[in-house]
Design an enzyme around this catalytic site. Structure first.
Site, PDB file in Angstrom:
ATOM      1  N   TRP A   1      12.285  -5.830 -38.689  1.00  0.00           N
ATOM      2  CA  TRP A   1      13.558  -5.486 -38.043  1.00  0.00           C
ATOM      3  C   TRP A   1      13.395  -4.168 -37.292  1.00  0.00           C
ATOM      4  CZ3 TRP A   1      16.770  -1.132 -39.213  1.00  0.00           C
ATOM      5  CH2 TRP A   1      17.912  -1.064 -38.399  1.00  0.00           C
TER       6      TRP A   1
ATOM      7  N   GLU B   1      14.201 -10.391 -37.830  1.00  0.00           N
ATOM      8  CA  GLU B   1      15.628 -10.155 -38.099  1.00  0.00           C
ATOM      9  C   GLU B   1      16.352  -9.617 -36.872  1.00  0.00           C
ATOM     10  OE1 GLU B   1      16.476  -7.044 -40.965  1.00  0.00           O
ATOM     11  OE2 GLU B   1      18.311  -8.025 -41.614  1.00  0.00           O
TER      12      GLU B   1
ATOM     13  N   LYS C   1      20.137  -8.360 -34.938  1.00  0.00           N
ATOM     14  CA  LYS C   1      21.330  -7.602 -35.299  1.00  0.00           C
ATOM     15  C   LYS C   1      22.214  -7.477 -34.068  1.00  0.00           C
ATOM     16  CE  LYS C   1      22.548  -3.255 -37.530  1.00  0.00           C
ATOM     17  NZ  LYS C   1      22.094  -2.291 -38.512  1.00  0.00           N
TER      18      LYS C   1
ATOM     19  N   ASP D   1      20.677 -12.069 -41.640  1.00  0.00           N
ATOM     20  CA  ASP D   1      21.347 -11.061 -42.479  1.00  0.00           C
ATOM     21  C   ASP D   1      22.846 -11.276 -42.356  1.00  0.00           C
ATOM     22  OD1 ASP D   1      22.763  -8.524 -43.036  1.00  0.00           O
ATOM     23  OD2 ASP D   1      20.779  -7.665 -43.329  1.00  0.00           O
TER      24      ASP D   1
ATOM     25  N   HIS E   1      18.954 -12.314 -45.752  1.00  0.00           N
ATOM     26  CA  HIS E   1      19.305 -10.986 -46.266  1.00  0.00           C
ATOM     27  C   HIS E   1      20.745 -11.073 -46.712  1.00  0.00           C
ATOM     28  CE1 HIS E   1      16.272  -7.783 -44.677  1.00  0.00           C
ATOM     29  NE2 HIS E   1      15.723  -8.661 -45.481  1.00  0.00           N
TER      30      HIS E   1
ATOM     31  N   ASP F   1      28.724  -3.837 -40.310  1.00  0.00           N
ATOM     32  CA  ASP F   1      27.537  -4.066 -41.134  1.00  0.00           C
ATOM     33  C   ASP F   1      27.421  -2.945 -42.170  1.00  0.00           C
ATOM     34  OD1 ASP F   1      25.108  -5.105 -42.031  1.00  0.00           O
ATOM     35  OD2 ASP F   1      23.962  -3.910 -40.591  1.00  0.00           O
TER      36      ASP F   1
HETATM   37  C1  RNT Z   1      19.388  -3.216 -40.989  1.00  0.00           C
HETATM   38  C2  RNT Z   1      18.683  -4.407 -41.497  1.00  0.00           C
HETATM   39  C3  RNT Z   1      17.439  -4.143 -42.290  1.00  0.00           C
HETATM   40  C4  RNT Z   1      17.573  -2.955 -43.212  1.00  0.00           C
HETATM   41  C5  RNT Z   1      16.419  -2.790 -44.197  1.00  0.00           C
HETATM   42  C6  RNT Z   1      16.435  -1.459 -44.843  1.00  0.00           C
HETATM   43  O1  RNT Z   1      20.622  -3.472 -40.487  1.00  0.00           O
HETATM   44  O2  RNT Z   1      19.560  -5.196 -42.237  1.00  0.00           O
HETATM   45  O3  RNT Z   1      17.048  -5.286 -42.952  1.00  0.00           O
HETATM   46  O4  RNT Z   1      18.756  -2.991 -43.931  1.00  0.00           O
HETATM   47  O5  RNT Z   1      15.231  -3.047 -43.561  1.00  0.00           O
HETATM   48 ZN    ZN Z   2      18.775  -6.856 -43.333  1.00  0.00          ZN
END
Ligand code: RNT
Ligand code: ZN
Length: 419
Positions: free
Chosen positions: A183, A224, A226, A260, A287, A295
């Protein structure tokens, strides 16, 4: 304490009416690995010998006393928490939790800096997962893998390469697949004019990381996305479309999508995305978190969405194909309670999902009996799964009901309050 065995016998009878084998479901629940994120224990600080706080648009709030100050304390806290988290466990480590006597930069980390973690996991018979840390670093403020500055981008590509090698080291030591989550926080406070340049560079960086480590074995790689971060409200290079596109275009047996639960617009839910992703992919990395208005990474609750995610995985027949990891950080409550509550809720949602009459509902649906389908699904919302949960926790010696709470209070008094 009430008679847990009596409760279990009644629940068994209840579920048998619908052809559900409670013991089999307990076994399935128990064997599903949950990856416990190490970073709840110290507010995502890590152990690098450097100054500077948490960056990358993620935040912990609160200053509850007693956080782990070093790897020994963090592992002791994890050991304590794990006693009350029934079932198969892994521990999820970030690159910033490396151990060395002197400062070692992210592009220099090696398996030896994670030897203590590996030995600790081997002693406990658990697997380890891993994460490159593309944040909380002076070179991460203007992008990492998507940076326009080629020196900076090379630095982070090297970090990614080293992390995949450390993942393989974990696999070789523990004999269990190491799931790596990639990420990057790269983004922009305002809407950039060039929105594709960063994406093309991010793609090229991931390509370079994977090309340089083709020989690595025993590792799965989640990508990942976001939607936004603090300070990156208008744009993220690793958007959902980017990450999903990247994963699908690679068509690889180890590059998979990470979903996530806090990384989408507030009305979007991960439970509704799983079937589409599984139409094209064999695995998903989850996640599990709890976004409150943003978030916010609150402790996972036993809420509708967490349950809907596990229900969906069971209905899809994909529980075994999904790598389930937690990802939350709350510094406003006892951090060990946070772990125990969040992980028990995740496990409990899995058990409740397994105790659903899936084939009955599928049959009704196939017959077009939509009223029957709704009736069954609603009736089961109040099914006595908590009696099965208590029995399962008793069998695993993980504390029935709130038994763990008194133990955490004692640990807080005896250990945490002296830090
Ligand atoms: C951040 C992501 C990521 C982190 C971790 C610490 O928004 O969710 O996965 O929370 O890598
Ligand atoms: Zn995450």
């Amino acid at each position: 304490m009430y008679d847990v065995n009596k409760g279990y016998e009644i629940a068994k009878e209840f579920y048998a009416q619908y052809g559900i084998d409670v013991d089999k479901m307990i076994e399935l629940c128990d064997s599903t690995p949950l990856s416990i994120h190490c970073w709840q224990g110290d507010d995502v600080n890590g152990f690098e010998k450097k100054e500077g706080g948490l960056t990358g648009g993620i935040q912990t709030t609160g200053n509850y006393p007693g956080k782990a100050r070093n790897p020994q304390e963090l592992r002791a806290d994890l050991d304590f928490a794990m006693k009350y988290i029934p079932g198969t466990k892994k521990v999820n480590v970030h690159a910033s939790y490396m151990e060395a006597d002197t400062f070692v930069d992210r592009n220099e980390i090696e398996p030896k800096h994670f030897e203590n973690w590996a030995n600790w996991a081997v002693e406990r018979g658990i697997g380890l997962d891993f994460n490159p840390t593309y944040f909380s670093h002076p070179k991460s403020h203007n992008g990492t893998l998507s940076a326009a500055d080629e020196d900076v981008r090379r630095f982070w590509i090297e970090h990614g390469i080293r992390c995949r090698r450390i993942g393989e080291y974990f696999y070789k030591k523990t004999g269990k697949t190491c799931v790596i989550n990639h990420w990057t926080p790269d983004g922009d406070k305002e809407f950039p004019i060039d929105t594709i340049g960063p994406r093309l560079r991010l793609k090229d960086s991931y390509d370079k990381i994977f090309a340089a480590t083709e020989d690595v074995k025993g590792v799965m790689d989640g990508i990942e996305s976001k939607v936004f971060g603090i300070g990156a409200e208008s744009f993220t290079a690793g958007s959902h479309e980017f990450c999903m596109g990247y994963v699908m275009s690679k068509n690889s047996d180890h590059i998979i999508l990470t979903l996530d639960t806090g990384h989408y617009h507030p009305t979007e839910v991960v439970s509704a995305k799983l079937a589409s992703v599984y139409t094209f992919s064999d695995h998903v990395l989850l996640h599990v978190s709890r976004p409150v208005r943003w978030d916010s990474d609150h402790v996972v609750a036993f809420d509708d969405e967490t349950r809907a995610i596990m229900d969906e995985l069971v209905r899809l027949g994909k529980l075994q194909d999904t790598y389930i990891a937690t990802d939350f950080f709350d510094a406003s409550i006892n951090r060990i309670s946070a772990w125990i509550i969040g992980l028990r809720n995740t496990r409990k949602a899995i058990l409740a999902a397994l105790l659903q009459p899936v084939s009955l509902m599928k049959d009704l649906e196939a017959k077009g009996d939509v009223s029957g389908r709704l009736a069954v699904s609603q009736e089961f919302k109040a099914a006595p799964f908590s009696l099965v949960w208590d029995y399962y926790c008793q069998q695993k010696d993980a504390g029935v009901g709130l038994e763990w709470l008194e133990d955490v209070r004692a640990y807080e008094k005896d250990v945490l309050s002296k830090r």
